[in-house]
Design an enzyme around this catalytic site. Structure first.
Site, PDB file in Angstrom:
ATOM      1  N   LYS A  33      10.159  -4.626  29.681  1.00  0.00           N
ATOM      2  CA  LYS A  33       9.443  -3.558  30.298  1.00  0.00           C
ATOM      3  C   LYS A  33       9.254  -2.369  29.287  1.00  0.00           C
ATOM      4  CE  LYS A  33      12.139  -0.653  32.656  1.00  0.00           C
ATOM      5  NZ  LYS A  33      12.153   0.986  32.046  1.00  0.00           N
ATOM      6  N   ASN A  34      10.417  -2.041  28.336  1.00  0.00           N
ATOM      7  CA  ASN A  34      10.172  -0.998  27.296  1.00  0.00           C
ATOM      8  C   ASN A  34       9.799  -1.347  26.449  1.00  0.00           C
ATOM      9  OD1 ASN A  34      11.666   0.180  29.327  1.00  0.00           O
ATOM     10  ND2 ASN A  34      13.865   0.281  28.233  1.00  0.00           N
ATOM     11  N   CYS A  89      14.137   7.816  35.965  1.00  0.00           N
ATOM     12  CA  CYS A  89      15.658   7.506  36.407  1.00  0.00           C
ATOM     13  C   CYS A  89      15.908   8.889  36.071  1.00  0.00           C
ATOM     14  CB  CYS A  89      16.285   6.467  35.754  1.00  0.00           C
ATOM     15  SG  CYS A  89      16.140   4.915  36.019  1.00  0.00           S
ATOM     16  N   ARG A 134      17.021  14.890  30.466  1.00  0.00           N
ATOM     17  CA  ARG A 134      15.705  14.161  30.119  1.00  0.00           C
ATOM     18  C   ARG A 134      14.539  14.960  29.555  1.00  0.00           C
ATOM     19  NH1 ARG A 134      14.944   8.404  32.542  1.00  0.00           N
ATOM     20  NH2 ARG A 134      14.452   7.705  30.283  1.00  0.00           N
ATOM     21  N   ASP A 192      21.543   1.502  28.467  1.00  0.00           N
ATOM     22  CA  ASP A 192      21.048   0.885  29.573  1.00  0.00           C
ATOM     23  C   ASP A 192      22.138  -0.461  30.364  1.00  0.00           C
ATOM     24  OD1 ASP A 192      17.607   1.155  29.024  1.00  0.00           O
ATOM     25  OD2 ASP A 192      19.148   2.469  29.477  1.00  0.00           O
ATOM     26  N   ARG A 199      11.240  -1.541  39.767  1.00  0.00           N
ATOM     27  CA  ARG A 199      10.661  -0.875  38.600  1.00  0.00           C
ATOM     28  C   ARG A 199      10.987  -1.636  37.201  1.00  0.00           C
ATOM     29  NH1 ARG A 199      12.814   4.357  37.279  1.00  0.00           N
ATOM     30  NH2 ARG A 199      11.477   3.897  35.450  1.00  0.00           N
TER      31      ARG A 199
HETATM   32  C1  EPZ Z   1      14.065   4.835  26.632  1.00  0.00           C
HETATM   33  O1  EPZ Z   1      14.036   6.243  27.422  1.00  0.00           O
HETATM   34  C2  EPZ Z   1      14.275   3.859  27.648  1.00  0.00           C
HETATM   35  N1  EPZ Z   1      12.952   3.951  28.362  1.00  0.00           N
HETATM   36  C3  EPZ Z   1      15.499   4.033  28.511  1.00  0.00           C
HETATM   37  O2  EPZ Z   1      15.618   2.945  29.175  1.00  0.00           O
HETATM   38  C4  EPZ Z   1      16.586   4.150  27.316  1.00  0.00           C
HETATM   39  O3  EPZ Z   1      17.716   4.268  28.106  1.00  0.00           O
HETATM   40  C5  EPZ Z   1      16.553   5.109  26.228  1.00  0.00           C
HETATM   41  O4  EPZ Z   1      15.133   4.958  25.703  1.00  0.00           O
HETATM   42  C6  EPZ Z   1      17.544   5.093  25.249  1.00  0.00           C
HETATM   43  O5  EPZ Z   1      17.492   4.027  24.696  1.00  0.00           O
HETATM   44  C7  EPZ Z   1      11.534   3.467  28.060  1.00  0.00           C
HETATM   45  O6  EPZ Z   1      11.612   3.006  26.988  1.00  0.00           O
HETATM   46  C8  EPZ Z   1      10.779   3.413  29.058  1.00  0.00           C
HETATM   47  P1  EPZ Z   1      15.045   8.870  24.503  1.00  0.00           P
HETATM   48  P2  EPZ Z   1      13.697   7.490  26.516  1.00  0.00           P
HETATM   49  O7  EPZ Z   1      13.841   9.541  24.147  1.00  0.00           O
HETATM   50  O8  EPZ Z   1      12.709   7.310  25.586  1.00  0.00           O
HETATM   51  C9  EPZ Z   1      17.123  12.838  24.748  1.00  0.00           C
HETATM   52  C10 EPZ Z   1      15.544   1.908  31.114  1.00  0.00           C
HETATM   53  O9  EPZ Z   1      16.718   1.826  32.195  1.00  0.00           O
HETATM   54  N2  EPZ Z   1      15.884  13.738  24.594  1.00  0.00           N
HETATM   55  O10 EPZ Z   1      15.571   7.737  23.578  1.00  0.00           O
HETATM   56  O11 EPZ Z   1      13.303   8.513  27.402  1.00  0.00           O
HETATM   57  C11 EPZ Z   1      17.426  12.484  26.014  1.00  0.00           C
HETATM   58  O12 EPZ Z   1      17.556  13.371  26.930  1.00  0.00           O
HETATM   59  C12 EPZ Z   1      15.403   3.301  30.781  1.00  0.00           C
HETATM   60  O13 EPZ Z   1      14.741   1.023  31.110  1.00  0.00           O
HETATM   61  C13 EPZ Z   1      15.777  14.962  24.002  1.00  0.00           C
HETATM   62  O14 EPZ Z   1      16.670  15.623  24.022  1.00  0.00           O
HETATM   63  O15 EPZ Z   1      15.130   7.972  25.725  1.00  0.00           O
HETATM   64  C14 EPZ Z   1      18.691  11.565  25.939  1.00  0.00           C
HETATM   65  O16 EPZ Z   1      19.819  12.337  26.015  1.00  0.00           O
HETATM   66  C15 EPZ Z   1      16.173   4.407  31.168  1.00  0.00           C
HETATM   67  N3  EPZ Z   1      14.482  15.323  23.939  1.00  0.00           N
HETATM   68  C16 EPZ Z   1      18.465  10.990  24.318  1.00  0.00           C
HETATM   69  O17 EPZ Z   1      17.395  12.021  23.839  1.00  0.00           O
HETATM   70  C17 EPZ Z   1      13.339  14.397  23.950  1.00  0.00           C
HETATM   71  O18 EPZ Z   1      12.268  15.183  23.997  1.00  0.00           O
HETATM   72  C18 EPZ Z   1      17.715   9.779  24.050  1.00  0.00           C
HETATM   73  O19 EPZ Z   1      16.522   9.700  25.061  1.00  0.00           O
HETATM   74  C19 EPZ Z   1      13.588  13.190  24.254  1.00  0.00           C
HETATM   75  C20 EPZ Z   1      14.901  12.803  24.203  1.00  0.00           C
END
Ligand code: EPZ
Length: 416
Positions: free
Chosen positions: A22-23, A116, A121, A305, A397
């Protein structure tokens, strides 16, 4: 709202093929907007998030048609550059359309993404990266309005190795004049898949898997194809289901090299885990040992995850474990639901202490998010009696035919 019915006590046996990631596929679907082209995505999973991404393309005037496990996309003639709230709100990765829309149209209007509820986020890192590339971005109540008459290559240091922000920057940078270098880039395997696709589209991208990614140019092609790699979190889910229920299963079409921390934790629990080129075999009977301390980190660390799934696998362990969550503020929303089964879990901020118990008993639960919902299904496989899980659509999802595949392994699982 779906209700999942799981009756535990039946060991799993047999073989299951790991679905496409998915990701990995979601950012590729967004990136297909970069230039007029026809893209063929093979091994594309049947998931509501994939359908939501395809609906965004259709809303923008593109075509996306599925035949079996292949999604064919045609982005020759988009006719608008806005994404309404009802489409943005279905998932987090809708925000990844920002970069490609700016690159293709020079403008974009979206609302904040859904997905989620794992914490705040924010998308500040996405917007900061796009501003460094030359985008003018106005944040309103529930709309983000962007303009980019001309994207220019830039140096983009990310404060956090955000997966989504890395992806957005990579895609937008393809249309920027000059070279872009992203520092502290996410290193997840999904970044490598996106790099592979962008290069297939005619971009010059390198460095995926390392903290420094370079985008140095783009000669758009009109045809591109990609085979979607296996979903490493779905694979982790299957392995943990086998530990919860007991039994012996084989995963085919897997990528064990993407799962090292999870395989190590399962080995520490005393499970018999064997990995080949694209297969993983696991056997687990009775109560497993404890995984000890499980600390989630950006890749190549233990994936956040998979933490809910490993927690489910350890609920009946013969010891205690501590989970330390470093990525999301609200990753443990499933823990309270697990205690309704009789699990012994105590939460202290980013820490979850789990003391293994001898038995779990079926109960009525509510799925809090995608991975938490799947973890409740897994835990229920090891509970006596029936568990009913109210799920507002989280599980479907991210999991293709989870009920059908669990039943093929001998589990008593169905949903209405
Ligand atoms: C991706 O989400 C994945 N989703 C998530 O999987 C996964 O948990 C996550 O990466 C971490 O590996 C998809 O790829 C669609 P991040 P993403 O930006 O990109 C903070 C699942 O279950 N952050 O790496 O949203 C954020 O709050 C999902 O398949 C900021 O502060 O994750 C978090 O604490 C859940 N500002 C951390 O960074 C930003 O602009 C990591 O988030 C962006 C993120």
């Amino acid at each position: 709202m779906s209700i999942w019915h799981v009756t535990g006590g039946r060991p799993l046996r047999g073989s299951v093929r790991v679905q496409g990631s998915k990701n990995a596929v979601l950012p590729v679907i967004a990136a297909s907007l970069l230039c007029p082209n026809e893209t063929e995505l093979i091994n594309c999973p049947h998931l509501s998030d994939v359908e939501a991404a395809a609906d965004i393309l259709r809303h923008l005037g593109c075509r996306a048609a599925r035949r079996d496990d292949t999604l064919t996309i045609d982005t020759t003639a988009p006719d608008r550059c806005d994404i309404p709230r009802e489409l943005m709100h279905k998932m987090r990765s809708s925000v990844i359309f920002l970069g490609p829309m700016l690159a293709r149209f020079g403008q974009a209007q979206v609302s904040v993404p859904g997905g989620c509820e794992l914490g705040k986020r924010p998308i500040d890192l996405h917007l900061h990266a796009l501003r460094l590339l030359g985008a003018e971005i106005r944040e309103e109540e529930d709309a983000i309005v962007c303009r980019a008459a001309h994207l220019r290559g830039a140096e983009i240091p990310l404060a956090l190795p955000s997966v989504g922000a890395t992806e957005n920057a990579m895609i937008a940078a393809c249309a920027a004049e000059g070279t872009t270098v992203i520092y502290n880039a996410a290193r997840e395997p999904e970044i490598g898949t996106l790099q592979e696709y962008l290069c297939a589209l005619g971009a010059q991208v390198s460095g995926a898997g390392s903290p420094v990614i370079c985008i140095t140019g783009f000669s758009p092609r009109r045809q591109a194809g990609l085979r979607v790699p296996p979903d490493r979190i779905a694979a982790a889910t299957w392995l943990c289901c086998a530990v919860c229920a007991g039994g012996e299963i084989e995963l085919t079409g897997a990528a064990p090299e993407h799962l090292s921390p999870v395989l190590a934790a399962l080995g520490k629990m005393g499970c018999a885990v064997a990995a080949g080129h694209d297969v993983i075999h696991i056997a687990s009977y009775g109560r497993p040992g404890s995984p000890g301390a499980v600390v989630t980190r950006p890749y190549p660390g233990f994936p956040t995850d998979a933490a809910p799934l490993l927690m489910a696998a350890g609920l009946r362990s013969r010891g205690s474990a501590v989970f330390i969550e470093n990525i999301f503020e609200s990753r443990f929303r499933h823990a309270e639901e697990m205690t309704k089964l009789g699990a012994d879990i105590s939460l202290r901020g980013p820490l979850a202490m789990v003391n293994g118990v001898e038995r779990l008993t079926g109960a009525g639960l509510t799925s809090p998010d995608l991975r938490g919902g799947a973890a409740l299904v897994a835990a229920a496989l090891g509970a006596e009696g029936e568990t009913r899980i109210n799920d507002p659509g989280h599980i479907l999802r991210g999991y293709e035919d989870l009920d059908v595949r669990l039943r093929s392994l001998g589990a008593d699982v169905w949903f209405e």
